[in-house]
Design an enzyme around this catalytic site. Sequence first.
Site, PDB file in Angstrom:
ATOM      1  N   CYS A  25      -0.039   4.100   2.094  1.00 29.09           N
ATOM      2  CA  CYS A  25      -0.498   3.785   3.315  1.00 29.09           C
ATOM      3  C   CYS A  25       1.424   4.093   4.025  1.00 29.09           C
ATOM      4  O   CYS A  25       1.836   4.841   4.969  1.00 29.09           O
ATOM      5  CB  CYS A  25      -0.395   2.474   4.286  1.00 29.09           C
ATOM      6  SG  CYS A  25      -2.244   1.471   3.357  1.00 29.09           S
ATOM      7  N   ASP A  26       2.174   3.698   3.183  1.00 30.38           N
ATOM      8  CA  ASP A  26       3.370   3.695   3.716  1.00 30.38           C
ATOM      9  C   ASP A  26       5.093   4.887   2.808  1.00 30.38           C
ATOM     10  O   ASP A  26       5.629   4.241   2.845  1.00 30.38           O
ATOM     11  CB  ASP A  26       4.099   1.791   3.763  1.00 30.38           C
ATOM     12  CG  ASP A  26       3.015   1.100   4.139  1.00 30.38           C
ATOM     13  OD1 ASP A  26       2.986   2.209   5.493  1.00 30.38           O
ATOM     14  OD2 ASP A  26       3.060  -0.112   4.316  1.00 30.38           O
ATOM     15  N   CYS A  82       0.747  -0.906   0.112  1.00 22.60           N
ATOM     16  CA  CYS A  82      -0.093  -0.249   0.001  1.00 22.60           C
ATOM     17  C   CYS A  82       0.783   0.932  -0.119  1.00 22.60           C
ATOM     18  O   CYS A  82       1.594   1.293   1.265  1.00 22.60           O
ATOM     19  CB  CYS A  82      -0.421  -0.362   0.962  1.00 22.60           C
ATOM     20  SG  CYS A  82      -1.788   1.472   1.226  1.00 22.60           S
TER      21      CYS A  82
END
Length: 332
Positions: A157-158, A154
């Site tokens: 997200c990261d 992701c």
Amino acid sequence: MFKSLDINDDQEKQSVEPTDVEKVKCLIIGSGPAGYTAAIYAARANLNPVMYEGLQPGGQLTTTTEVENYPGYPEGVTGPIMMEDLKKQAQRFGTDVRWGMATKADFSNNVHKVWIDNKTLIEAETVIIATGATAKYLGLEDEQKYAGGGVSACATCDGFFYKGKDVAVVGGGDTAAEEAMYLAGLCKKVYLIVRRDVLRASKVMADRVMKTPNIEILWKHQTKGLFGDGVVEGANLAKNLGEENEEEVKIKIDGFFLAIGHTPNSEIFKDYLETDDVGYINTVPGTSKTNVPGVFACGDVQDSHYRQAVTAAGSGCMAAIDAERYLSEKNA
Ligand code: NDP
């Protein structure tokens, strides 16, 4: 909290031991942000929700390190702590959170039946499906070895943790194109590892990727492994794998992002619920309603598009409200 066992159906008496049947008003399957938010709302609406957490309690977020894009955590929070917070909030209002995995469903009658761990039968007036989706991985041992150390599925997200660094994205579809574009805005260089010599992504996305100066597409490359001391420092690739002109390629990267698709966890419902070709549960637009009255879906199991914790949580809220209104109308 629950109604006493009450089996009226003779057939049920024969096929299932009474101690293994339980009737509930609201069954929530899955424990990511969608499931917990549905639980908070359902519990506060006196639906006495029972939640089964599934194989990965807390859902996909528990595999993420830091979550910085969920409103309300100005300093960020780790995925596991955030999910623990959501769980406590759901339990505070009386949600009965249990270990267990839904293994079979029967939505052919007014009372919806769901079996847990092939044993316990739950008969639910409403079911909220929040089983999420599972990111596909290549199946390399190194993906496990460096989980939380540079491997992610992701970018939204990261990606931030790789600001100014070099990363690679695997895949050639729209997700890979989007993730590569997102990362290109943060990182020094993005390698897009594509196994064929074309992108599956839509033309507009493919054009954008190809016009972005800090994205380098590695056509006909496949990943053989990752290397690094504790964290990812690079990847070993093969160009033209299995062909006469196969060659080894080594790239230095800090982050390795998988974007080869997701599998929605809808398998056990597919005989009763309408899904798209991939298996995402169809919901009536603007609601969480499935084609079966009293069965609602929220979070990534019905969302191939946004797939964010906050959108999943929002849809969990919708599912609980839809369930509460369904019961009010039914019992009016
Ligand atoms: P897709 O299935 O469309 O694409 C998967 C990609 O991963 C393909 O390029 C495929 O290669 C590659 N791949 C699969 N397995 C491997 C493997 N083992 N090794 C290397 N590469 C592999 O998945 P997406 O998640 O990209 O998209 C899913 C759906 O969601 C699509 O319908 C897409 O259009 C949609 N979507 C739309 C968006 C938008 O409109 N903004 C954004 C994101 C997704 P190959 O091509 O060779 O099969």
